[in-house]
Design an enzyme around this catalytic site. Structure first.
Site, PDB file in Angstrom:
ATOM      1  N   ASP A 200       0.884  -1.168   0.000  1.00  0.00           N
ATOM      2  CA  ASP A 200       0.000   0.000   0.000  1.00  0.00           C
ATOM      3  C   ASP A 200       0.920   1.216   0.000  1.00  0.00           C
ATOM      4  OD1 ASP A 200      -2.214   1.686   0.240  1.00  0.00           O
ATOM      5  OD2 ASP A 200      -2.221   1.546   2.430  1.00  0.00           O
TER       6      ASP A 200
ATOM      7  N   GLU B  36      -0.884  -1.364  -4.877  1.00  0.00           N
ATOM      8  CA  GLU B  36      -2.123  -0.644  -5.118  1.00  0.00           C
ATOM      9  C   GLU B  36      -1.867   0.528  -6.048  1.00  0.00           C
ATOM     10  OE1 GLU B  36      -5.783   0.048  -2.362  1.00  0.00           O
ATOM     11  OE2 GLU B  36      -4.328   1.652  -1.981  1.00  0.00           O
TER      12      GLU B  36
ATOM     13  N   ASP C  21      -2.449   0.741   7.171  1.00  0.00           N
ATOM     14  CA  ASP C  21      -1.658   0.564   5.941  1.00  0.00           C
ATOM     15  C   ASP C  21      -1.213  -0.887   5.784  1.00  0.00           C
ATOM     16  OD1 ASP C  21      -1.092   3.644   5.279  1.00  0.00           O
ATOM     17  OD2 ASP C  21      -0.785   3.302   7.429  1.00  0.00           O
TER      18      ASP C  21
END
Length: 161
Positions: free
Chosen positions: A9, A69, A142
């Site tokens: 992430d 991501e 996260d």
């Protein structure tokens, strides 16, 4: 055949990472956490620190696949640009390690984890906990997001570079 997947992430202040092992339909959490860079450091130093720490994680876990991501939307253009630059460092680090990379949008992750693209953060976290058979929801957020990314990428076919 088992495979190790590193989910990321991206961020420049805090980047979440989650490492899972996929063996058939069984998914197991191996490691998760965050890479934090100091807000007192120059931005380029923060990118360098992100690169070095990601290299360490890759060397430690030797993933078969890295899932990152994709940027979706930011209200602040300056933040979006900096996160995009951090993503560039992450992608380059993965490619230089000769590891297959798969990019997923937040919508794809939510849909893959919860079956609903508008799922909220808590729904995703609860599903990650359930899917990986964890005792608690992974923290910080996260890291939980990175595990969700890795879980979604577990069905990606590997193509050797």
């Amino acid at each position: 055949m088992s495979k190790v997947i590193l989910g990321i992430d991206p961020g420049y202040g805090r980047t979440g990472y989650g490492v899972i092992e996929s063996e058939g339909s069984k998914l197991t959490s191996i490691d998760y956490g965050v890479i934090e860079t100091s807000s007192g450091d120059e931005f380029l130093q923060r990118l360098k620190d992100l690169h070095k720490e990601l290299q360490r994680i890759i060397k430690k876990h030797n993933p078969d696949l890295i899932a990152v991501e994709d940027l979706f939307f930011y209200n602040n253009a300056k933040t979006a640009i900096k996160v995009g630059q951090a993503r560039g460092v992450i992608l380059l680090t993965a490619v230089n390690a000769n590891i297959q990379v798969h990019e997923l949008t937040p919508l794809q992750v939510k849909q893959g984890i919860c079956g609903y693209g508008q799922a909220d953060k808590l729904q995703v976290q609860k599903m990650v906990k359930t899917i990986l058979n964890l005792k608690t929801i992974p923290k910080p957020d996260d890291a939980a997001d990175a595990l969700a990314i890795a879980v979604c990428a577990s069905s990606v076919k590997l193509i050797k570079l």
